[in-house]
Design an enzyme around this catalytic site. Structure first.
Site, mmCIF file in Angstrom:
data_model
loop_
_atom_site.group_PDB
_atom_site.id
_atom_site.type_symbol
_atom_site.label_atom_id
_atom_site.label_comp_id
_atom_site.label_asym_id
_atom_site.label_seq_id
_atom_site.Cartn_x
_atom_site.Cartn_y
_atom_site.Cartn_z
ATOM 1 N N ASN A 107 0.733 -1.209 -0.028
ATOM 2 C CA ASN A 107 0.153 -0.011 0.143
ATOM 3 C C ASN A 107 0.869 1.315 0.092
ATOM 4 O O ASN A 107 1.684 1.355 0.906
ATOM 5 C CB ASN A 107 -0.877 0.033 1.245
ATOM 6 C CG ASN A 107 -1.839 1.215 1.372
ATOM 7 O OD1 ASN A 107 -1.394 2.338 1.186
ATOM 8 N ND2 ASN A 107 -3.044 0.955 1.681
ATOM 9 N N HIS A 139 1.159 6.098 1.707
ATOM 10 C CA HIS A 139 1.697 7.263 2.521
ATOM 11 C C HIS A 139 2.790 7.878 1.717
ATOM 12 O O HIS A 139 3.445 8.897 2.179
ATOM 13 C CB HIS A 139 2.151 6.472 3.788
ATOM 14 C CG HIS A 139 0.977 6.442 4.598
ATOM 15 N ND1 HIS A 139 0.036 7.052 4.970
ATOM 16 C CD2 HIS A 139 0.799 5.076 5.466
ATOM 17 C CE1 HIS A 139 -0.887 6.638 5.801
ATOM 18 N NE2 HIS A 139 -0.443 5.429 6.099
ATOM 19 N N HIS A 195 -5.616 3.644 -1.832
ATOM 20 C CA HIS A 195 -6.861 3.952 -1.077
ATOM 21 C C HIS A 195 -7.243 5.505 -1.536
ATOM 22 O O HIS A 195 -6.908 6.531 -1.302
ATOM 23 C CB HIS A 195 -6.683 3.965 0.368
ATOM 24 C CG HIS A 195 -8.195 4.335 0.760
ATOM 25 N ND1 HIS A 195 -8.393 3.907 2.304
ATOM 26 C CD2 HIS A 195 -9.310 4.407 0.464
ATOM 27 C CE1 HIS A 195 -9.535 4.209 2.560
ATOM 28 N NE2 HIS A 195 -10.452 4.572 1.651
ATOM 29 N N ARG A 235 -9.312 8.339 -1.081
ATOM 30 C CA ARG A 235 -10.356 8.577 -0.321
ATOM 31 C C ARG A 235 -11.326 9.761 -0.880
ATOM 32 O O ARG A 235 -10.684 10.335 -1.671
ATOM 33 C CB ARG A 235 -9.819 8.991 0.938
ATOM 34 C CG ARG A 235 -9.492 8.041 1.877
ATOM 35 C CD ARG A 235 -8.610 8.601 3.326
ATOM 36 N NE ARG A 235 -8.354 7.616 4.044
ATOM 37 C CZ ARG A 235 -9.305 7.142 5.084
ATOM 38 N NH1 ARG A 235 -10.474 7.833 5.152
ATOM 39 N NH2 ARG A 235 -9.100 6.120 6.005
ATOM 40 N N ARG A 239 -7.269 12.938 1.013
ATOM 41 C CA ARG A 239 -6.047 13.393 1.644
ATOM 42 C C ARG A 239 -4.510 12.785 1.383
ATOM 43 O O ARG A 239 -3.733 13.705 1.824
ATOM 44 C CB ARG A 239 -6.412 13.040 3.091
ATOM 45 C CG ARG A 239 -6.087 11.532 3.343
ATOM 46 C CD ARG A 239 -6.259 11.253 4.793
ATOM 47 N NE ARG A 239 -7.547 11.035 5.315
ATOM 48 C CZ ARG A 239 -8.016 10.751 6.521
ATOM 49 N NH1 ARG A 239 -7.239 9.992 7.152
ATOM 50 N NH2 ARG A 239 -9.245 10.900 6.626
ATOM 51 N N GLU A 254 -8.270 0.510 -3.296
ATOM 52 C CA GLU A 254 -9.237 0.461 -2.094
ATOM 53 C C GLU A 254 -10.275 1.680 -1.955
ATOM 54 O O GLU A 254 -9.913 2.902 -2.252
ATOM 55 C CB GLU A 254 -8.238 0.609 -0.786
ATOM 56 C CG GLU A 254 -8.405 -0.384 0.442
ATOM 57 C CD GLU A 254 -7.476 -0.042 1.570
ATOM 58 O OE1 GLU A 254 -6.215 -0.409 1.333
ATOM 59 O OE2 GLU A 254 -7.794 0.899 2.343
ATOM 60 N N THR A 271 -8.169 3.545 8.378
ATOM 61 C CA THR A 271 -9.220 2.563 8.160
ATOM 62 C C THR A 271 -9.497 1.995 9.737
ATOM 63 O O THR A 271 -8.478 1.287 10.077
ATOM 64 C CB THR A 271 -9.284 1.718 7.324
ATOM 65 O OG1 THR A 271 -8.987 2.124 6.221
ATOM 66 C CG2 THR A 271 -10.689 0.949 7.121
ATOM 67 N N GLU A 316 -10.920 -9.425 2.584
ATOM 68 C CA GLU A 316 -9.668 -9.032 3.364
ATOM 69 C C GLU A 316 -9.921 -9.154 4.720
ATOM 70 O O GLU A 316 -10.765 -8.436 5.274
ATOM 71 C CB GLU A 316 -9.078 -7.656 3.020
ATOM 72 C CG GLU A 316 -7.894 -7.427 3.570
ATOM 73 C CD GLU A 316 -7.045 -6.088 2.985
ATOM 74 O OE1 GLU A 316 -7.464 -5.601 1.938
ATOM 75 O OE2 GLU A 316 -6.617 -5.417 3.871
ATOM 76 N N HIS A 369 -3.631 -4.723 7.680
ATOM 77 C CA HIS A 369 -3.638 -3.654 8.500
ATOM 78 C C HIS A 369 -2.763 -3.825 9.776
ATOM 79 O O HIS A 369 -3.006 -4.735 10.377
ATOM 80 C CB HIS A 369 -5.168 -3.365 8.931
ATOM 81 C CG HIS A 369 -5.368 -1.899 9.117
ATOM 82 N ND1 HIS A 369 -4.908 -1.181 10.360
ATOM 83 C CD2 HIS A 369 -6.048 -0.953 8.300
ATOM 84 C CE1 HIS A 369 -5.279 0.110 10.239
ATOM 85 N NE2 HIS A 369 -5.837 0.356 9.056
HETATM 86 N N1 PXP Z 1 -5.842 -3.239 4.220
HETATM 87 C C1 PXP Z 1 -6.863 -2.274 4.497
HETATM 88 C C2 PXP Z 1 -7.882 -2.401 3.934
HETATM 89 C C3 PXP Z 1 -6.150 -0.853 4.758
HETATM 90 O O1 PXP Z 1 -7.277 0.172 4.781
HETATM 91 C C4 PXP Z 1 -5.048 -0.638 4.994
HETATM 92 C C5 PXP Z 1 -4.714 0.811 5.190
HETATM 93 O O2 PXP Z 1 -4.650 1.778 4.369
HETATM 94 C C6 PXP Z 1 -4.091 -1.683 4.713
HETATM 95 C C7 PXP Z 1 -4.443 -2.977 4.434
HETATM 96 C C8 PXP Z 1 -2.408 -1.439 5.156
HETATM 97 O O3 PXP Z 1 -2.407 -1.073 6.539
HETATM 98 P P1 PXP Z 1 -1.070 -0.809 6.945
HETATM 99 O O4 PXP Z 1 -0.644 0.568 6.423
HETATM 100 O O5 PXP Z 1 -1.277 -0.513 8.465
HETATM 101 O O6 PXP Z 1 0.185 -1.876 6.705
#
Ligand code: PXP
Length: 391
Positions: A159, A162, A195, A197, A201, A222, A253, A303, A343
């Protein structure tokens, strides 16, 4: 068709007939009868009680009955027709709860039992034969499940939200998540997750459009189930979407979707994505009700939310949360859903989840980006990959 499955149950139970057929066909093959035909009849307790009385003069339902074609005086019938295995789903569901296994697993065990009867084994003839039959049942079940799970290779999806968070902090063009996606792929990631959003953001529409054109592995978008974002998904056509609950004020999330609470709306979104050939994953807490509803409304993936496991502060709480994840993943897998998880996963807590044979992809963002600041993105991805079972 070597396996004919007929369901005559009044009780609606979440059972994937496709999964059962695949297992029955594989079982025939493991028993050296790949060319044989088997009929599997699923009934409820009243139906089973009628058959039990009619054919065995016994009162009440039983879990499984097997009738070999030859027994029915069918000598003239082709040898490939093995016969019928009849399973009561009501009894199987009760036994599954007692044995703490999924309904699919219990039905699979009963199917193996019935099949061995059709092949001539009978536990009622002698205790030696009972032991031999039980051993063969266990061997077939172990072989079936381990083959299925070995066939699944766990992959890592990164992901990259960031990277965009950092860019947006300055409102300029660097760092570019599109470049980050390429580095992740070169390091061995099998998918990229972003994601989009509603408040934009971090990830912007431009990012998703460019990623669609540049990603060589798999783009998982996402998103919340908002009309504006759905329209973008339908236009851009990611390789899959993951529906998540989205709250404006949350930092990330916070929990899984309440699938059971918004069944109709999610079913409608899944149907629209289906038409566009976009598989849908539902981000859910490790909870049997959510898993079953996700299956009912036609999701391709779930997921499993690993956040509570990752955030647990005591070993006992971590173990409890892990058990919930393992159980939910098992249940989803047994229903024939494809299972992802993510997550909060980091370099210390990922291995345990990665060892579950039921999960096909981990979605990890924050921990990899945090490490990338110090060791570089390529190295951070490779170090995470090194924690996954060798594929
Ligand atoms: N899966 C989903 C559905 C998420 O919303 C996120 C965070 O955006 C992640 C996985 C990844 O989580 P993390 O950034 O804590 O690894």
């Amino acid at each position: 068709m070597p396996v004919l499955i007929t369901s005559q149950t009044a009780t609606p139970l979440n059972l994937s007939l496709k999964q059962l057929r695949q297992r029955a066909e594989r079982l025939l093959s493991l028993c050296g009868h790949a060319q044989s035909e088997l009929s599997l009849l699923l009934v409820d307790d009243p139906g089973m009680a009628r058959l039990n009385e009619q054919y065995r003069h016994k009162l009440g339902p039983t879990n499984v009955l097997a009738f070999a074609i030859q027994e029915e005086g069918g000598e003239h019938l082709p040898a490939e027709l093995l016969g019928d295995v009849i399973i009561s789903l009501d009894t199987a569901a009760r036994e599954a709860a007692t044995d703490r296994v999924t309904l699919h697993q219990r039905v699979t065990i009963l199917m193996i039992h019935g099949l061995l009867h059709l092949l001539g084994l009978d536990h009622e003839r002698s205790s030696a034969e009972a032991l031999a039959m039980a051993a063969r049942e266990k061997q077939l079940l172990d072989q079936l499940l381990s083959e299925e799970r070995r066939g699944k290779m766990l992959s890592l999806a990164i992901n990259i939200d960031h990277v965009a968070t950092l860019r947006q902090a300055r409102g300029i063009t660097e760092p570019d998540p599109v470049l980050a996606a390429g580095i992740c792929e070169l390091a061995g990631a099998r998918g990229i997750v972003v994601h989009l959003r509603e408040d934009r953001r971090h990830i912007q529409d431009r990012d998703v459009r460019l990623l669609r054109q540049t990603i060589k592995t798999k783009l998982n978008l996402e998103m919340g189930a908002a009309e504006e974002i759905i329209a973008i998904a339908l236009e851009i056509k990611p390789d899959m979407i993951t529906l998540v609950p989205e709250k404006r004020r949350e930092l990330t999330t916070e929990g899984g979707l309440n699938v059971a609470g918004q069944k109709k709306r999610l079913q409608e979104v899944i149907a629209r994505m289906d038409k566009a050939d976009i598989p849908v994953s539902l981000f859910i807490d490790p909870d049997s009700r959510q898993v079953n509803t996700a299956y009912e409304i036609g999701a391709t993936f779930v997921e499993i939310h690993t956040g509570r496991y990752c955030d647990a502060t005591t070993e006992q709480a971590r173990d409890q949360e892990f058990t919930l994840i393992a159980t939910a993943a098992e249940e989803a897998y047994e229903l024939g859903l494809r299972v992802n998880a993510g997550h909060g996963l980091n370099y210390l807590n990922t291995q345990r989840v990665a060892a579950l044979g039921t999960i096909e992809e981990l979605s990890i963002g924050h921990a990899v980006m945090a490490r990338a600041i110090f060791v570089g993105l390529d190295q951070a991805v490779r170090e995470m990959l090194a924690l996954l079972p060798a594929g």
